[in-house]
Design an enzyme around this catalytic site. Structure first.
Site, PDB file in Angstrom:
ATOM      1  N   ARG B 215       0.824  -1.228   0.016  1.00  0.00           N
ATOM      2  CA  ARG B 215      -0.161   0.046  -0.180  1.00  0.00           C
ATOM      3  C   ARG B 215       0.739   1.199   0.061  1.00  0.00           C
ATOM      4  O   ARG B 215       1.781   1.192   0.736  1.00  0.00           O
ATOM      5  CB  ARG B 215      -0.752  -0.244   0.928  1.00  0.00           C
ATOM      6  CG  ARG B 215      -2.178  -0.852   1.252  1.00  0.00           C
ATOM      7  CD  ARG B 215      -3.218  -0.468  -0.088  1.00  0.00           C
ATOM      8  NE  ARG B 215      -3.964  -1.534  -0.074  1.00  0.00           N
ATOM      9  CZ  ARG B 215      -4.120  -2.658  -0.858  1.00  0.00           C
ATOM     10  NH1 ARG B 215      -2.979  -2.872  -1.752  1.00  0.00           N
ATOM     11  NH2 ARG B 215      -5.018  -3.396  -1.130  1.00  0.00           N
ATOM     12  N   GLU B 243      -3.170   7.870  -4.570  1.00  0.00           N
ATOM     13  CA  GLU B 243      -3.525   7.054  -5.748  1.00  0.00           C
ATOM     14  C   GLU B 243      -5.058   7.686  -6.279  1.00  0.00           C
ATOM     15  O   GLU B 243      -5.764   7.735  -5.432  1.00  0.00           O
ATOM     16  CB  GLU B 243      -3.731   5.801  -5.745  1.00  0.00           C
ATOM     17  CG  GLU B 243      -2.279   4.669  -5.575  1.00  0.00           C
ATOM     18  CD  GLU B 243      -2.436   3.531  -5.305  1.00  0.00           C
ATOM     19  OE1 GLU B 243      -3.695   2.813  -5.408  1.00  0.00           O
ATOM     20  OE2 GLU B 243      -1.593   2.805  -4.765  1.00  0.00           O
ATOM     21  N   HIS B 262      -0.910   0.362  -9.915  1.00  0.00           N
ATOM     22  CA  HIS B 262      -1.607  -0.453  -8.920  1.00  0.00           C
ATOM     23  C   HIS B 262      -2.142  -1.552  -9.889  1.00  0.00           C
ATOM     24  O   HIS B 262      -3.495  -1.645  -9.590  1.00  0.00           O
ATOM     25  CB  HIS B 262      -2.616   0.447  -8.246  1.00  0.00           C
ATOM     26  CG  HIS B 262      -2.954  -0.450  -6.643  1.00  0.00           C
ATOM     27  ND1 HIS B 262      -3.265   0.026  -5.722  1.00  0.00           N
ATOM     28  CD2 HIS B 262      -2.893  -1.898  -6.580  1.00  0.00           C
ATOM     29  CE1 HIS B 262      -3.469  -0.981  -4.727  1.00  0.00           C
ATOM     30  NE2 HIS B 262      -3.128  -1.781  -5.111  1.00  0.00           N
TER      31      HIS B 262
END
Lengths: 296, 296
Positions: B215, B243, B262
């Site tokens: 993360r 993000e 991601h």
């Protein structure tokens, strides 16, 4: 004093030997008439081999490449030649994975997006569960296999002749239609030239990935270019026929092609392995022991 | 008839159950009042979870993600929640290797050269012999380790607390100066936020590679950007805080940064594993057996 000619400093040299260093660029240093052991600078083109016939006291040539065909015509009668078998295995295997994963995980797309700051996302192919024909099952092939097994790919080894657990290259016509990925790790010999010609490429399923890390001559470049241009096959290659690939060759800019300039063997993992081999060989030489990797 | 709501067709459904398919795009189909088992479409944003409180007969929610914190506020009392633990391990591990090898083997450079047809060559770094701190040693970390071991890297596992053969995260200050590569595979919890802040990044040796696939909050983005901009550290990241990374963020275009949006968990290897889990869960559900991966 016996002189040895080495490609870089910081190599442990036995007390009986005296070292001169030449990295293969510029002119060779003077005073080489007593050189008995010459370790060729690695990947420095045609000049280092040309020095071989100019060393009158020469007894041993150590190349750090696996291939040595280009040296044989230059080697005086009675001079031993040892090669660099194994030094590049891990480097080539690692680069093979870099190529496969770049292709399967769409790295060219993400790098292109990076230049414009785009977070656009999409699912990709995977290496896991892929059926990989590994054509060429020597020490490099086995190093590649260890990576593929870690990634839960299905590995189908293929060698020049069949043996327990390994298919023969004559079975390729039957195997090609079942492959998601074909990896070629073949030397350049009359038997390996054109192993993947137009007919073999046509036998691959749609979207299969052709990976070449051995020698470029194993694949018909025109046929591969046509298949990739048609969007039917993908390619990830570190070697090609011819090298360098001409800068205006259509393969360069095809979507679905990943090309690196024959750098598979040239990574940091080579250096410590080469250093250890050279140090062992110098120790053997100083004690008049049999050398490793003697090929002539 | 008991209805199940599935994210894609071709899932084997026991005869006792009737399936409706919704892939998470567009409006949900009508006639969902009798849905008892809802398999959330994967990676489709905020809309699929919003359907949860609108299904009056709901008994089970199956998410295909490992994380589920965002679903808890939506989950009615008495509805079971099962997660997708393990489905993404191999996909994330594979993408981690793609990132590491892209950085170590200079893939951005070769792709840039490809656009202009350049065969310019240079030796690169390697993964082999690198010392890799693997911070986060759950099932994904172990899948990454299998790849690293195949590539003859030196793996140093680090987990939240020390145990046999595994360092505790409190040892990071001592370990960071010894690392060639740091891989972060951490969930987003209060304890993992900012694990690599400015001080920790400063403790890494010059040219070390920071890889983040867990993360984004585990790394201080500003501090990382400063270190990469200074040419002192390198980064290869699939996750970042925030993000999406804003399109004008300076990290995007730094030499020495590899960024993917991601997509670590979103590859083809996910699909068959998700399919097998859903089919097992539906079989359990039809026979009133205990479900797997129940998290609430």
């Amino acid at each position: 004093m016996t002189r040895v000619l080495l490609p870089w400093p910081d190599i442990a040299v036995p007390g009986e030997l005296e070292a001169t260093v030449w990295d293969g660029t510029g002119a060779p240093p003077p005073g080489l008439d007593d050189v008995e052991f010459y370790v060729l600078p690695y990947d420095r083109g045609a000049e280092p081999p040309k020095l071989i016939p100019r060393l009158p006291s020469l007894r041993v040539v150590q190349t750090l490449s696996a291939g040595y065909d280009n040296l044989l015509p230059l080697l005086p009668e009675g001079v031993l030649l040892a090669n660099g078998r194994g030094l590049h295995d891990l480097s080539v295997a690692e680069h093979t994975l870099a190529l496969i994963l770049a292709a399967q995980r769409d790295m060219p797309r993400w790098f292109a997006q990076q230049r414009v700051g785009s977070w656009d996302r999409e699912h990709t192919r995977s290496l896991a569960d892929s059926r990989v024909l590994l054509v060429g099952y020597g020490s490099i092939g086995k190093a590649i296999e260890r990576y593929l097994v870690a990634g839960e790919a299905e590995v189908v080894p293929v060698a020049s002749s069949a043996r327990e657990g390994v298919h023969g290259i004559d079975e390729l016509p039957r195997l090609l239609p079942t492959a998601d990925i074909v990896v070629l790790v073949l030397p350049d010999t009359p038997a390996t030239r054109g192993v993947l010609g137009a007919g073999e490429l046509a036998a691959l399923p749609d979207a299969a990935l052709v990976v070449n890390v051995g020698r470029g001559t194993a694949v018909d470049t025109d046929a591969l270019t046509a298949e990739v241009a048609a969007g039917r096959l993908r390619a990830a290659i570190d070697v090609v026929d011819p090298e360098p690939l001409p800068s205006d060759h259509p393969l360069w800019t095809l979507e679905g092609a990943v090309i690196t300039p024959h750098i598979g063997g040239g990574s940091a993992s080579f250096h410590p392995r080469a250093q250890r081999l050279v140090e062992r060989q110098l120790a053997h030489f100083a004690k008049d022991e049999t050398l490793e990797n003697v090929v002539r």
